[in-house]
Design an enzyme around this catalytic site. Structure first.
Site, PDB file in Angstrom:
ATOM      1  N   LYS A 213       0.421  -3.666  -6.786  1.00 26.69           N
ATOM      2  CA  LYS A 213       0.190  -2.315  -6.309  1.00 26.69           C
ATOM      3  C   LYS A 213       0.121  -1.367  -7.505  1.00 26.69           C
ATOM      4  O   LYS A 213       0.659  -1.690  -8.556  1.00 26.69           O
ATOM      5  CB  LYS A 213       1.270  -1.869  -5.324  1.00 26.69           C
ATOM      6  CG  LYS A 213       2.706  -2.240  -5.623  1.00 26.69           C
ATOM      7  CD  LYS A 213       3.395  -1.671  -6.822  1.00 26.69           C
ATOM      8  CE  LYS A 213       3.386  -0.207  -7.050  1.00 26.69           C
ATOM      9  NZ  LYS A 213       3.795   0.113  -8.450  1.00 26.69           N
ATOM     10  N   TYR A 298       6.218   4.011  -4.592  1.00 25.01           N
ATOM     11  CA  TYR A 298       7.395   3.397  -3.965  1.00 25.01           C
ATOM     12  C   TYR A 298       8.024   4.336  -2.952  1.00 25.01           C
ATOM     13  O   TYR A 298       8.448   3.905  -1.874  1.00 25.01           O
ATOM     14  CB  TYR A 298       8.420   3.012  -5.028  1.00 25.01           C
ATOM     15  CG  TYR A 298       8.045   1.797  -5.823  1.00 25.01           C
ATOM     16  CD1 TYR A 298       8.252   0.510  -5.311  1.00 25.01           C
ATOM     17  CD2 TYR A 298       7.480   1.911  -7.090  1.00 25.01           C
ATOM     18  CE1 TYR A 298       7.907  -0.614  -6.035  1.00 25.01           C
ATOM     19  CE2 TYR A 298       7.133   0.779  -7.823  1.00 25.01           C
ATOM     20  CZ  TYR A 298       7.345  -0.468  -7.288  1.00 25.01           C
ATOM     21  OH  TYR A 298       6.996  -1.588  -8.002  1.00 25.01           O
TER      22      TYR A 298
END
Length: 468
Positions: A213, A298
Site C-alpha cells: 500500500k 493507516y
C-alpha cells in the site's frame, strides 16, 4: 533369600508397565546403553500409538567415556494427541492452570513442498528489514525468488535466504517469472509509481499479486490493476497488515459489537520524521504524495476497518514548510476529518517532520479504547476505560503478539491453496485512493468534499480471514 529377592524384583518389574524391566532400567541407568533404550521406547510408542504410562523412573546415573558420572533418567515423552491432519496442532498434556493465560496452540507449519512460493520484487528497507525475516514465522509461505536492480544486493540476499541463483532476476528479466513454476505469488515492494505496471505484468505472467500500500498513485491505475488481475484470473491482494494484527482486530471486534455502546468519535494520528530529500518518498512522481499516502493511509484505512463503514464527506488541510528541502514536492502535514453514515466523526492527522507517534482513540457512548503504537510493526499497547458505578475502570489489555507480515502473507497463501477471495482486496485499495483524492481536493479547494454514500458493511473487503 533367593526366592524372596526374586519375588521383590518381580513386584518392582510390575510397577513399570509399558516401559522396561527393572534389570533393563538399571542397565540403562548405569551403562552406555541409553540410546538403545530410547530407540526401544520410541518404537514401542510408535507401535502402540501411546506415550509411556505413569509412573516414570526419574533417577539413575550416566557414566561418560572419561569415567565421570552424572544423574540422569530414562527417556520420556509427555503424552500427546497427534492428529493425522497436517493443519491441526499437536495437543500436548496440560500443565498450566486457568489462573494464567492460556497457551497458544502448537505451530502447524505446512511441509516445505506444500507452501506457497513468493517472488519479492524490490530489496529495499521493507523487504530486507521485515518481509524476508517474517518468512521464518510463516506456516504456509516461503521465499523462492527475488527481483532487484542491484546485482550485488541480489547475490548477497539470495545466499542469505537460500534462493537459487536461477531464481534471481533483474527488472529487465521480470517477465521471465512466468517460466518459474516455484513462484505462485509476486509480492510488489516498489515505489508507488511502479505498482500498476508490475502488477499488470505480473498478472499477465500468470502469477497472483500481493501489492504494498498505497495501491497506486491514482484511481485509474488502481482500476487498471484490478482489471488486469481479473482478466488473467489471478488473485490480487493489497498489503494492509493492520487487518491481521491482533490488537487492531480486537478493537474492531469490541467496537462492532458495541461492548461500550455505539462508537461516536475517533481521534487518530500517524507521524514520523524524515531526513533524506532524495528518497523516493519525497519525489511526487514516485510517491504520489507525502505523509498522507505513505503513513496517513493507516489512519484512513484502519478507521474504516474498525467501524466497517465508508465516509460520506471529508474536510482537509495540508501544509509544507517552504524552507525545508524535504517538502519541495510533497506535503509535510495533512489533517482531515471524515463523516460516517452512523454519525461518527473521525479526526485524523499525519506528519512527516515530528518524532515517531502512532495511535488512535475510539470514543464510545460508555467508554473508550486507546491503542498506542497502533500502526507500528510491534509494541502495541491497548488501554480501555469505562465507568462502573462510582468507579472508573481502566484496563491494560495484553494480547499475544503475532508477526503482522507473516499473518498477512499466510492469509494470502491460504486463499491460493483453498481458492478463496482475499480479505484485503484490490477494491479496498481503490476505495482508499478515491478517499485520498477527495482529501487532497478538499485541501486545495478549502471546502468539504462529498463522497458517494455506501450503505453496505465492509463493502470492499473479502470474506473474514481465518487466522491461527
Amino acid at each position: 533369600m533367593l526366592n524372596e529377592k526374586s519375588e521383590n524384583q518381580a513386584q518392582q518389574d510390575k510397577a513399570l508397565p509399558g516401559l522396561m524391566s527393572r534389570k533393563g532400567f538399571l542397565q540403562a541407568a548405569g551403562q552406555v546403553v541409553a540410546v538403545g533404550v530410547a530407540g526401544g521406547l520410541a518404537a514401542s510408542c510408535q507401535s502402540s500409538g501411546q506415550a509411556p504410562s505413569y509412573p516414570v523412573p526419574t533417577s539413575g546415573t550416566y557414566k561418560g567415556a572419561g569415567g565421570q558420572q552424572v544423574p540422569t533418567s530414562p527417556p520420556y515423552s509427555p503424552p500427546a494427541e497427534v492428529p493425522a491432519d497436517i493443519n491441526k496442532p499437536i495437543e500436548l498434556e496440560a500443565w498450566k492452570s486457568d489462573a494464567d493465560r492460556e497457551s497458544a496452540p502448537t505451530p502447524t507449519p505446512l511441509p516445505d513442498d506444500q507452501r506457497v512460493g513468493y517472488a519479492l520484487v524490490g530489496l529495499g528497507h521493507l523487504t530486507l528489514e521485515e518481509l524476508l525475516p517474517a518468512f521464518g514465522a510463516c506456516k504456509k509461505s516461503k521465499p523462492v525468488a527475488l527481483v532487484s536492480g542491484s546485482p550485488e544486493k541480489l547475490q548477497k540476499v539470495a545466499k542469505q535466504y537460500g534462493i537459487k541463483p536461477k531464481s534471481c532476476y533483474s527488472y529487465a528479466d521480470y517477465d521471465k517469472l512466468k517460466d518459474n513454476p516455484e513462484v505462485q505469488v509476486i509480492y510488489i515492494v516498489l515505489p508507488n509509481s511502479m505498482h500498476a505496471e508490475y502488477t499488470i505484468r505480473g498478472a499477465q505472467a500468470g502469477k497472483h499479486i500481493l501489492c504494498e500500500k498505497p495501491m497506486a498513485n491514482s484511481s485509474a491505475e488502481c482500476q487498471a490493476m484490478i482489471d488486469a488481475c481479473k482478466k488473467a484470473n489471478r488473485k490480487l491482494m493489497i498489503a494492509y497488515r493492520i487487518h491481521y494484527e491482533p490488537y487492531n482486530r480486537y478493537v474492531r471486534e469490541q467496537v462492532q459489537k458495541n461492548e461500550y455502546g455505539k462508537p461516536k468519535f475517533v481521534d487518530a494520528f500517524n507521524c514520523q520524521s524524515s531526513a533524506n530529500p532524495k528518497h523516493w518518498r519525497h519525489i511526487k512522481a514516485l510517491a504520489g504524495g507525502g505523509a498522507l499516502p505513505d503513513i496517513g493511509l493507516y489512519c484512513l484505512n484502519t478507521t474504516r476497518f474498525i467501524l466497517g463503514e465508508e465516509p460520506t464527506e471529508v474536510s482537509a488541510y495540508t501544509y509544507s514548510d517552504p524552507d525545508n528541502p524535504l517538502f519541495k514536492e510533497v506535503e509535510e502535514v495533512c489533517s482531515w476529518q471524515m463523516k460516517f453514515p452512523s454519525g461518527v466523526i473521525a479526526n485524523c492527522a499525519t506528519h512527516y517532520n515530528t518524532h515517531d507517534s502512532r495511535q488512535y482513540r475510539i470514543m464510545t457512548e460508555r467508554g473508550w479504547y486507546e491503542l498506542a503504537n497502533a500502526y507500528a510493526y510491534s509494541g502495541q499497547k491497548l488501554m480501555s476505560s469505562r465507568a462502573d458505578g462510582a468507579i472508573v475502570r481502566q484496563e491494560n489489555v495484553n494480547i499475544m503478539p503475532k508477526n503482522q507480515f507473516a499473518a498477512e502473507m499466510d492469509h494470502f497463501s491460504e486463499c491460493i491453496l483453498n481458492d478463496k477471495a482475499p480479505y484485503s482486496t484490490g477494491e479496498e485499495g481503490l476505495q482508499d485512493q478515491r478517499i485520498m483524492e477527495a482529501i487532497y481536493q478538499s485541501a486545495r479547494e478549502r471546502r468539504p468534499v462529498k463522497l458517494p454514500a455506501i450503505d453496505k458493511k465492509d463493502a470492499f473487503r473479502g470474506p473474514e480471514p481465518t487466522l491461527q
